[in-house]
Scaffold this motif. Structure first.
Motif, short mmCIF file in Angstrom:
data_model
loop_
_atom_site.label_atom_id
_atom_site.label_comp_id
_atom_site.label_asym_id
_atom_site.label_seq_id
_atom_site.Cartn_x
_atom_site.Cartn_y
_atom_site.Cartn_z
N ASN A 44 0.79 -1.24 -0.22
CA ASN A 44 0.13 -0.09 0.05
C ASN A 44 1.00 1.17 -0.08
O ASN A 44 1.72 1.50 0.89
CB ASN A 44 -0.77 0.07 1.38
CG ASN A 44 -2.13 0.86 1.06
OD1 ASN A 44 -1.95 1.75 0.36
ND2 ASN A 44 -3.23 0.54 1.73
N PRO A 45 0.75 2.06 -0.78
CA PRO A 45 1.55 3.22 -1.05
C PRO A 45 1.45 4.34 -0.04
O PRO A 45 2.50 5.16 -0.05
CB PRO A 45 1.27 3.95 -2.65
CG PRO A 45 -0.08 3.29 -2.71
CD PRO A 45 -0.48 1.93 -2.15
N VAL A 46 0.35 4.45 0.60
CA VAL A 46 0.39 5.51 1.60
C VAL A 46 0.60 5.17 3.21
O VAL A 46 0.46 5.91 3.77
CB VAL A 46 -1.23 6.01 1.63
CG1 VAL A 46 -1.55 6.55 0.18
CG2 VAL A 46 -2.14 4.92 1.99
N PHE A 47 1.25 3.96 3.31
CA PHE A 47 1.62 3.54 4.53
C PHE A 47 2.80 3.05 4.66
O PHE A 47 3.54 2.78 3.59
CB PHE A 47 0.61 2.33 5.01
CG PHE A 47 -0.84 2.66 5.29
CD1 PHE A 47 -1.77 1.59 4.79
CD2 PHE A 47 -1.24 3.55 6.22
CE1 PHE A 47 -3.24 2.19 4.86
CE2 PHE A 47 -2.51 3.88 6.40
CZ PHE A 47 -3.41 3.20 5.83
#
Lengths: 280, 323, 323
Positions: free
Chosen positions: C106-109
């Motif tokens: 997941n790119p946002v975590f």
């Protein structure tokens, strides 16, 4: 151009596309044929002492505060609204395509200048632009109204077309055409423009719904189609006074607007999915 | 990111400058004479008209008018309202809070109900509820706000007498009533206009949230999240939604013009004392300076809103923030 | 050795749009013993990825595992689990690594967040403790300077490091089985060997069983204890690695070996297998390899079963029993 027919056909084959198209065509047909079958919407049998009648067999939509048949007025108003919408959208789409084409193809300073202008124009909501243009004058003739609405609606379309042109410019078949010695005009007309038509058609269809709502709103504020010519927005404006005692006078024009815009949007949606090369 | 922020702000300012120019040109292009309306109510002599012209600077060359226009703006002077006879800027300042309150309520409804419905639709994609909600949202999108407002005002306000359908305050309320009572009163008046204005915007929010959520749920990291043994709720909201919210955020910036347009009608129908009803009144009175001032303020709000949503996007997406 | 995973007659079906269902995985059976590595080899389209997804009930809808399939984890019947019970085996008893670490994270975590999340999904520990374990896992998978990497985002790491992070995530809940679906396909050649080393070391230190899924015969030699070759939704040959490399018996396996370039040995022409892999919704009748098989004969019209060709060596081909 066959690609356009293909897309239209594909859109027609979906449930919502067909539903939208059918209702839209029905509304259009009613507005063209209606005045022949229905009482004159401008006739005022009883200005004083005329009753405001609720819906009945004789008057399916009832009568309004001037005893005019509401159904006839709704159908007649539809004629005006659809005409304005189609003409205005035609104008917007043409202007938008022109500007977008020029910006996308020539690029550089021309592109930058045009797009900055578009940015600014998009920052002011279209309604306000029209308010400013319409507020000062006395009643404007219908043609001027169409012109004003049309010239305030090309901004987003120009961005769309410009985007398409920029994308298509990089496609190999454009390079191939140029390598074969095709001149500018040929490239634009034969390669770039036809491929941008799909998204343009979608924008036009969805734009019809937007313009109908916009024109109705302007008429509601007293700025659009001027009485005694019937318009949906104008009817709702008049209906305000009798809203409590005779709600049908205002309800039916509003329903007409909703149904027409809904069907335009349904078809536009289906068309958008049909045109999108990535598939639904 | 600081550099990006500066660049983006400059771009916003540039847009505003173009807006100024555009509005000024529009003013001059508009068919008709701003002062003709005034003489409808009471006939003015030629001398009076001439002096009014001078007062509003309409007799000077275009370039000079533009210069004084911009100059006035820099000083915060937007001219005087023809109808009210007061400075436009003070009128705008008076009415802005009511519009912000209405807009805030609408955004809140959008961000909660709209997003939640959109996510539920995506998760239960193709189910009966999904299809009905889609139809409902399409219908909501097609409904004219002024008509919906009237219908709601009549039904809820008059026929069922559940909520007030006009104004922001109850005129009969005791002026010494406590803050809580007065706030409650305002809130009760807020319900119908906020609901009306929300219908259109929620329809759009739902659609976009639904489609971006469907996209997000298809991505490989969702499989990873499930393979880790996370609960469906965690997968939906923590993983998928955190990514699916971005497209919806950027669309808020585009929604502002729609909201503002809708507020003109909704505020008029419900007599909500904000910028929208002010603009509608200005139209009726051909009050050009007021209309100009309102349009300018609206454009500023739209540009600012767009800047803020871009900023929010940059802050929330680490790929943008750390580049 | 104890058997940790038993798969029998696994069939996965998808709707074909005309009311019927087709089977990309069609009767696959194998078992995994504690501490061993089983390689599942085949070209794309043979159903190996779906097989691995089925183990954790992650087959994407509208696909599903058909009745009659058996997946047993020790004593647990995986296919009868639902809800919370299913969630508890995902990650905790079987960990999975996916092919493309860029899209599987997941790119946002942050990387540390995603690992710690895996820990906390199965163990009741504090955030600090989970973060600690994440740190230790990063060390275990050989990421240099793990302290600073904990708070990095996936896009800030190289491909090889991202894959190590995926391994750390897969191990976060201490599973007894690791399923690696094409773990090196998306990586550079030099990094591939490193990742395989990491996997091997972890397997030894933790005593895990590994299911290695790949299309690359080259990475199988020396790393897998046993090999199962898949074609058209079925296992067509299985044997201990050495035996398979010494005596490939199924014509498809032989074709695979013949089409792999070798560095050592005499320079030979590569002989690709003629024809192409059949689509999953149109498996050929009888022996599915028949259309492409140079050794097809009349009995090939019957669907062959798995027949013995040597010690612990079976193949799905009538050549083992031509009569």
């Amino acid at each position: 151009m066959t690609a356009i027919w293909d897309s239209l056909g594909r859109a027609w084959r979906t449930t919502r596309g067909r539903a939208g198209a059918v209702v839209l065509l029905a509304v259009a047909a009613a507005s063209v044929l209606g005045p022949f079958a229905l009482p004159d919407p401008l006739a005022q049998p009883n200005i004083l002492g005329g009753a405001i009648l609720p819906p009945s067999l004789g008057h399916p939509f009832g009568t309004d505060e001037l005893s005019r048949d509401v159904l006839a007025r709704v159908v007649s108003g539809g004629r005006v609204s659809l005409t304005v919408a189609l003409l205005a959208v035609g104008l917007s789409v043409t202007l938008g395509a022109l500007v977008g084409l020029v910006a996308g193809y020539f690029g550089g300073a021309v592109d930058a200048a045009l797009m900055r202008l578009v940015d600014g124009a998009l920052a002011v909501p279209r309604l306000f632009l029209l308010l400013l243009l319409l507020a000062v004058s006395e009643r404007v003739p219908l043609a001027v109204l169409v012109l004003l609405i049309g010239t305030t609606g090309w901004f987003a379309t120009s961005r769309l077309v410009r985007g398409e042109i920029l994308r298509l410019r990089e496609e190999s078949y454009v390079w191939a055409a140029a390598a074969l010695g095709a001149n500018r005009r040929r490239i634009i007309l034969r390669h770039l423009l036809p491929n941008a038509m799909g998204p343009l058609l979608v924008a036009a269809t969805l734009g019809v719904g937007d313009v109908i709502l916009l024109e109705a709103g302007l008429s509601f504020l007293g700025l659009g189609v001027q009485p005694p010519a019937p318009s949906w927005g104008g009817m709702i404006m008049d209906a305000r006074q009798v809203l409590v005692t005779a709600p049908w006078v205002g309800i039916f024009p509003g329903l007409a607007i909703t149904i027409t815009v809904l069907s335009a949007n349904l078809f536009g949606d289906a068309l958008r999915d049909a045109v999108d090369p990535r598939g639904a | 990111m600081g550099r990006w922020l500066v660049g983006r702000t400059l771009q916003a300012l540039g847009t505003l400058l173009i807006v100024l120019l555009l509005l000024f040109i529009l003013m001059r292009l508009a068919p008709g004479d701003p002062l003709s309306r005034l003489s409808d109510d009471q006939p003015l002599s030629a001398a009076e008209i001439a002096s009014l012209r001078a007062r509003y600077g309409l007799d000077r060359p275009i370039a000079a008018q533009l210069a004084s226009f911009v100059g006035g703006l820099a000083r915060g002077d937007l001219g005087a309202s023809i109808e009210y006879g007061r400075p436009v800027s003070s009128l705008l300042a008076e009415r802005l809070p009511a519009t912000l309150l209405l807009g805030g309520a609408v955004l809140l409804l959008n961000f909660t109900v709209g997003i939640w419905l959109g996510v539920r639709q995506a998760v239960g994609r193709g189910a009966w509820a999904d299809r009905w909600l889609t139809m409902l949202s399409l219908a909501g999108y097609a409904t004219p706000s002024f008509w919906l407002g009237l219908v709601l005002a009549w039904l809820v306000g008059v026929r069922w007498r559940l909520l007030p359908a006009a104004g922001m305050h109850d005129p009969l309320l005791d002026p010494d009533a406590g803050l809580l009572t007065r706030s409650g009163d305002v809130l009760r008046h807020l319900v119908l206009p906020a609901l009306t204005l929300s219908v259109v915007s929620i329809a759009g929010t739902m659609r976009h949230q639904r489609s971006s959520m469907i996209e997000a749920l298809r991505l490989p990291y969702i499989v990873t999240a499930r393979a880790k043994g996370l609960s469906e709720a965690a997968v939906t909201w923590r993983h998928a939604w955190r990514n699916a919210v971005f497209p919806v955020l950027t669309l808020f910036g585009l929604w502002l013009p729609v909201l503002v347009t809708g507020s003109v009608f909704v505020e008029s129908v419900f007599a909500w004392p904000g910028l929208g009803s002010l603009a509608a009144r200005a139209v009726g009175y051909r009050d050009y300076p007021l209309l100009m001032g309102t349009s300018l303020l609206v454009a500023v709000l739209v540009v600012l809103g767009s800047l803020l949503t871009d900023l929010a996007y940059a802050v929330l997406d680490p790929r943008v923030r750390l580049s | 050795m104890t058997r940790v995973l038993q798969v029998e007659n696994l069939r996965v079906s998808f709707p074909d749009g005309a009311g019927h269902r087709f089977h990309p995985v069609d009767g696959v059976s194998f078992e995994l013993r504690k501490g061993e590595t089983l390689a599942l080899v085949g070209e794309s389209g043979c159903g190996k990825s779906l097989t691995s997804l089925a183990l954790l009930r992650l087959v994407p809808p509208p696909g599903r595992v058909d009745a009659g399939s058996v997946i047993r984890l020790g004593d647990t019947d995986v296919l009868s689990l639902t809800g919370e019970a299913l969630r508890r085996i995902r990650g905790r008893r079987i960990g999975m690594i996916f092919q493309d670490p860029m899209t599987s994270l997941n790119p946002v975590f942050t990387v540390g967040d995603q690992i710690a999340e895996g820990v906390r999904a199965h163990f009741k520990v504090s955030r600090a403790e989970a973060r600690d374990r994440a740190l230790r896992l990063l060390q275990e998978v050989g990421i240099p300077d793990p302290d600073s990497r904990l708070d990095a985002y996936p896009h800030q790491l190289s491909g090889g490091m991202r894959q190590r992070v995926m391994i750390a995530i897969a191990l976060s809940a201490e599973p007894e089985i690791l399923v690696a679906d094409e773990p090196t396909t998306a990586l550079d050649v030099t990094v591939q060997a490193q990742i395989l080393e990491v996997l091997e070391a972890l397997r030894r230190s933790r005593g895990m069983a590994v299911l290695l899924i790949t299309h690359d015969l080259g990475i199988v030699a020396g790393r897998a204890d046993r090999v199962a070759v898949m074609y058209a939704g079925q296992i067509v040959e299985e044997a201990p690695t050495g035996e398979l490399f010494a005596h490939p018996s199924h014509p498809y396996t032989q074709g695979l070996f013949a089409s792999v370039p070798r560095i050592s040995g005499p320079v030979q022409r590569l002989t690709p297998i003629g024809g192409s892999v059949p689509p999953a919704n149109a498996w050929p009748s009888g022996c599915r390899f028949r259309p492409r098989c140079p050794k097809a004969f009349d009995k090939s019209e019957l669907p062959p079963e798995l027949l013995a060709v040597g010690a612990d060596h079976r193949m799905r081909c009538w050549l083992a029993d031509p009569t």
